[in-house]
Design a protein around this motif. Structure first.
Motif, PDB file in Angstrom:
ATOM      1  N   VAL A 281     -11.803   6.058   3.331  1.00 16.14           N
ATOM      2  CA  VAL A 281     -11.405   5.244   5.178  1.00 16.14           C
ATOM      3  C   VAL A 281      -9.868   6.564   5.433  1.00 16.14           C
ATOM      4  O   VAL A 281     -10.212   6.366   5.803  1.00 16.14           O
ATOM      5  CB  VAL A 281     -10.309   4.360   4.002  1.00 16.14           C
ATOM      6  CG1 VAL A 281     -10.285   3.179   6.052  1.00 16.14           C
ATOM      7  CG2 VAL A 281     -11.597   3.204   3.531  1.00 16.14           C
ATOM      8  N   ARG A 282      -9.007   6.941   4.799  1.00 13.76           N
ATOM      9  CA  ARG A 282      -8.466   7.677   5.415  1.00 13.76           C
ATOM     10  C   ARG A 282      -9.068   9.017   6.691  1.00 13.76           C
ATOM     11  O   ARG A 282      -8.205   9.234   7.527  1.00 13.76           O
ATOM     12  CB  ARG A 282      -8.138   8.770   4.648  1.00 13.76           C
ATOM     13  CG  ARG A 282      -5.907   9.594   4.846  1.00 13.76           C
ATOM     14  CD  ARG A 282      -5.021   9.639   4.113  1.00 13.76           C
ATOM     15  NE  ARG A 282      -4.342   9.210   3.694  1.00 13.76           N
ATOM     16  CZ  ARG A 282      -4.151   9.210   2.028  1.00 13.76           C
ATOM     17  NH1 ARG A 282      -5.298  10.090   1.308  1.00 13.76           N
ATOM     18  NH2 ARG A 282      -3.925   8.049   1.797  1.00 13.76           N
ATOM     19  N   GLU A 283     -10.170   9.390   5.735  1.00 12.55           N
ATOM     20  CA  GLU A 283     -10.635  10.525   6.958  1.00 12.55           C
ATOM     21  C   GLU A 283     -11.377   9.939   7.862  1.00 12.55           C
ATOM     22  O   GLU A 283     -11.370  10.370   8.756  1.00 12.55           O
ATOM     23  CB  GLU A 283     -11.424  11.052   5.866  1.00 12.55           C
ATOM     24  CG  GLU A 283     -12.295  11.965   6.652  1.00 12.55           C
ATOM     25  CD  GLU A 283     -13.637  12.820   5.727  1.00 12.55           C
ATOM     26  OE1 GLU A 283     -14.113  12.342   4.699  1.00 12.55           O
ATOM     27  OE2 GLU A 283     -14.350  13.901   6.664  1.00 12.55           O
TER      28      GLU A 283
ATOM     29  N   LEU B 176       3.740   2.850  -9.535  1.00 13.79           N
ATOM     30  CA  LEU B 176       4.158   4.645  -9.677  1.00 13.79           C
ATOM     31  C   LEU B 176       2.660   5.218  -9.021  1.00 13.79           C
ATOM     32  O   LEU B 176       1.494   5.231 -10.202  1.00 13.79           O
ATOM     33  CB  LEU B 176       3.902   4.689 -11.188  1.00 13.79           C
ATOM     34  CG  LEU B 176       5.191   3.731 -11.351  1.00 13.79           C
ATOM     35  CD1 LEU B 176       5.128   3.586 -13.311  1.00 13.79           C
ATOM     36  CD2 LEU B 176       6.366   4.380 -11.113  1.00 13.79           C
ATOM     37  N   ASP B 177       2.860   5.732  -7.587  1.00 14.02           N
ATOM     38  CA  ASP B 177       1.544   6.582  -6.847  1.00 14.02           C
ATOM     39  C   ASP B 177       1.078   7.868  -7.539  1.00 14.02           C
ATOM     40  O   ASP B 177       1.948   8.564  -8.728  1.00 14.02           O
ATOM     41  CB  ASP B 177       1.424   5.929  -5.548  1.00 14.02           C
ATOM     42  CG  ASP B 177       0.521   6.583  -5.042  1.00 14.02           C
ATOM     43  OD1 ASP B 177      -1.241   6.809  -6.159  1.00 14.02           O
ATOM     44  OD2 ASP B 177       0.510   6.800  -4.171  1.00 14.02           O
ATOM     45  N   GLU B 178       0.364   8.465  -7.720  1.00 12.43           N
ATOM     46  CA  GLU B 178      -0.354   9.792  -8.419  1.00 12.43           C
ATOM     47  C   GLU B 178       0.434   9.800  -9.751  1.00 12.43           C
ATOM     48  O   GLU B 178       1.343  10.869 -10.108  1.00 12.43           O
ATOM     49  CB  GLU B 178       0.048  10.420  -7.703  1.00 12.43           C
ATOM     50  CG  GLU B 178      -0.442  10.532  -6.691  1.00 12.43           C
ATOM     51  CD  GLU B 178      -1.930  10.854  -6.705  1.00 12.43           C
ATOM     52  OE1 GLU B 178      -3.000  11.346  -7.198  1.00 12.43           O
ATOM     53  OE2 GLU B 178      -3.047  10.003  -5.488  1.00 12.43           O
TER      54      GLU B 178
ATOM     55  N   LYS C 125      -5.958   2.805  -2.508  1.00 13.51           N
ATOM     56  CA  LYS C 125      -5.361   2.464  -3.687  1.00 13.51           C
ATOM     57  C   LYS C 125      -3.865   1.766  -3.532  1.00 13.51           C
ATOM     58  O   LYS C 125      -3.747   0.169  -4.305  1.00 13.51           O
ATOM     59  CB  LYS C 125      -5.560   3.663  -4.322  1.00 13.51           C
ATOM     60  CG  LYS C 125      -6.507   4.432  -4.880  1.00 13.51           C
ATOM     61  CD  LYS C 125      -6.050   5.132  -6.320  1.00 13.51           C
ATOM     62  CE  LYS C 125      -5.734   6.627  -5.526  1.00 13.51           C
ATOM     63  NZ  LYS C 125      -6.536   7.357  -4.629  1.00 13.51           N
ATOM     64  N   GLU C 126      -3.337   2.782  -2.991  1.00 13.48           N
ATOM     65  CA  GLU C 126      -1.691   2.140  -2.037  1.00 13.48           C
ATOM     66  C   GLU C 126      -2.075   0.498  -1.536  1.00 13.48           C
ATOM     67  O   GLU C 126      -0.834  -0.607  -1.586  1.00 13.48           O
ATOM     68  CB  GLU C 126      -1.120   3.406  -0.932  1.00 13.48           C
ATOM     69  CG  GLU C 126       0.207   2.527  -1.024  1.00 13.48           C
ATOM     70  CD  GLU C 126       1.482   3.323  -0.594  1.00 13.48           C
ATOM     71  OE1 GLU C 126       0.923   4.628  -0.670  1.00 13.48           O
ATOM     72  OE2 GLU C 126       2.312   3.028  -0.306  1.00 13.48           O
ATOM     73  N   LEU C 127      -2.922   0.375  -0.501  1.00 11.67           N
ATOM     74  CA  LEU C 127      -3.082  -1.216   0.064  1.00 11.67           C
ATOM     75  C   LEU C 127      -3.485  -2.042  -1.214  1.00 11.67           C
ATOM     76  O   LEU C 127      -2.843  -2.642  -0.796  1.00 11.67           O
ATOM     77  CB  LEU C 127      -4.232  -0.456   1.225  1.00 11.67           C
ATOM     78  CG  LEU C 127      -5.391  -1.942   1.400  1.00 11.67           C
ATOM     79  CD1 LEU C 127      -3.968  -2.213   2.854  1.00 11.67           C
ATOM     80  CD2 LEU C 127      -6.211  -1.433   2.574  1.00 11.67           C
TER      81      LEU C 127
HETATM   82 MG   LIG Z   1      -2.056   7.605  -1.877  1.00  9.00          MG
END
Ligand SMILES: [Mg+2]
Ligand SMILES: Nc1ncnc2c1ncn2[C@@H]1O[C@H](COP(=O)(O)OP(=O)(O)O)[C@@H](O)[C@H]1O
Length: 452
Positions: free
Chosen positions: A356-358, A237-239, A173-175
């Motif tokens: 993907v982070r995992e 605005l994340d989370e 999402k941040e990407l």
């Molecule tokens: Mg994030």
């Protein structure tokens, strides 16, 4: 060791390719070579390039089509075309299609070197410097889902409407938010990410809106808030679902009025920022349950973009895995490492509750555990998910991937600790005991925060 930059050369004449390759190598730029547009497309989906040099006449089409493709789907890559001598018309055509520059044949090496230097330099600030910083700036993958998502991102980047990005944790999402910013007209302005769940409640107002000197004890000078920092750029605005109610009211007001008032200030400051937001929670449900204000929801959720979870596009796992491996090895000056066929197969089958982070975490660990330059299936230590969990998606949301990675870190720390003790804290000997290189041990120690 790999060079800090990577270029894609598209030409079907081996001699020219070799010449370009040598010239770029001297400038500390690695190259990949494609002979056709379809080969080039495949590579573009697999790697992150700092530059593309393409011939205009290719066996399966016109170089212009490639320029257009890059200009629309991989906007951050500067592209230069190689044109036939004296063919001004085609050079102009290429520039119109989005090429950054051109060289004509026979290629003048000095001119080429100049072009390469300036192309790499004109990249936006976030792209400058080493490849490692920008490796994550493209949503990789050639699955229809990823191609579609990239297209949507490009469309959204041209508008000014607020976009709410939803999707599971670690799905990108941040990407996506960064890409929307970087591909749009605000790219030269700042991108300011803020984790709404991480700011202590009593500091929120001054964080978002700033404060005036003397407005409270400790306010020794004026301080800009995040809205001001993001002026003429993008505030992410994340989370966002984690915002407390009283802050939701204030934020809504700032967004509606396009102005903020610093704590202790009297004057309103006009604000021009694009608002992007994200959460892994279902915002509509939060609204229904009274935890999120409906009016703010409508404001920030004008357009909703869902980022697919990794198990919805498993065909992209190999491309992602290769690119992540490349990044880790590059960043840590480790020799290039690849995955055995079985390991790759196991990864493609694995459902990645942490997305993907995992995958990144699994590979980081595997690099340490692997013997030599090959990661085997056993090095992956994929958590065993219950059979019923593997088939029901809802179960993944119940798991907490952060816990798992924490446990694995603990395990790894204790193994390393044991080896160090056994080797009387001689790192070279400890690395030997662990079956890894000295460099890899040093990297793990840093990563696991075991070095003092
Ligand atoms: Mg994030
Ligand atoms: N399609 C993708 N291609 C390349 N990298 C990706 C992709 N999706 C996610 N990543 C990487 O995975 C990691 C987690 O992504 P992030 O945007 O922080 O996820 P989220 O914000 O959804 O939790 C980041 O390092 C990001 O660069």
């Amino acid at each position: 060791m790999a060079a800090p930059y990577l270029a894609l050369i598209v030409d079907n004449e081996p001699d020219i390719c070799e010449l370009l390759e040598i010239t770029l190598k001297r400038m500390d730029i690695d190259t990949h070579i494609a002979a056709t547009i379809s080969e080039a497309t495949l590579l573009l989906n697999r790697n992150h390039y700092d530059l593309c040099l393409t011939e205009m006449r290719l066996p399966d089409g016109d170089g212009i089509d490639l320029v257009k493709l890059i200009h629309t789907q991989f906007t951050e890559i500067p592209t230069a075309v190689i044109t036939a001598h004296g063919n001004v018309a085609s050079a102009v055509q290429a520039l119109k299609a989005g090429a950054t520059d051109f060289v004509s044949k026979p290629i003048d090496m000095q001119q080429l070197a100049k072009l390469v230097k300036s192309s790499i330099k004109v990249k936006p600030a976030t792209h400058s410097g080493k490849r490692s910083n920008q490796a994550q700036l493209t949503l990789l993958g050639s699955s229809p889902l990823m191609v579609e998502t990239r297209k949507t991102i490009l469309k959204l980047s041209r508008s000014t409407a607020p976009v709410h990005i939803c999707g599971e944790s670690g799905s990108g999402k941040e990407l996506v938010a960064r890409m929307i910013h970087e591909q749009g007209p605000r790219a030269s302005g700042p991108f300011v990410p803020v984790n709404c769940g991480a700011i202590p409640e009593h500091l929120m107002e001054s964080e978002f809106f700033g404060y005036k000197k003397g407005s409270f004890t400790g306010a020794v000078s004026d301080k800009e808030g995040l809205f001001q920092v993001a002026q003429n750029g993008t505030l992410f605005l994340d989370e966002v679902a984690d915002l407390p109610m009283h802050m939701q009211v204030k934020l809504l007001r700032a967004i509606q009025e396009k102005a903020v008032r610093p704590v202790g200030g009297v004057k309103e400051i006009p604000i021009n920022v694009r608002i992007l937001s994200a959460t892994h929670k279902d915002l509509a449900t939060q609204v229904k349950e009274g935890r999120f204000r409906q009016d703010l929801f409508y404001r920030i959720n004008v357009i909703e973009l869902r980022v697919p979870s990794l198990r919805e596009h498993p065909s992209d796992v190999p491309v992602l895995a290769e690119s992540i491996l490349r990044r880790i090895t590059l960043e840590n000056s480790l020799p290039s490492t690849r995955l055995s066929e079985q390991a790759m197969y196991a990864l493609v089958k694995y459902p990645f509750p942490g997305n993907v982070r995992e995958l990144e975490n699994i590979l980081e660990r595997a690099i340490t555990l692997a013997e030599g330059y090959l990661i085997k299936e056993c090095d992956l230590i994929l958590p065993k998910l219950q059979a019923d969990e593997e088939t029901t998606t809802s179960a993944f949301t119940r798991r907490n991937p952060a816990d798992l990675s924490g446990q694995l870190k603990k395990l790894e720390r204790s193994e390393i600790q044991k080896a160090l003790a056994e080797a009387r804290y001689n790192k070279t000997a400890a690395a030997k005991l662990l079956g890894i290189s000295f460099r890899q041990l040093r990297y793990r120690l840093k990563k696991l925060e075991m070095e003092h």
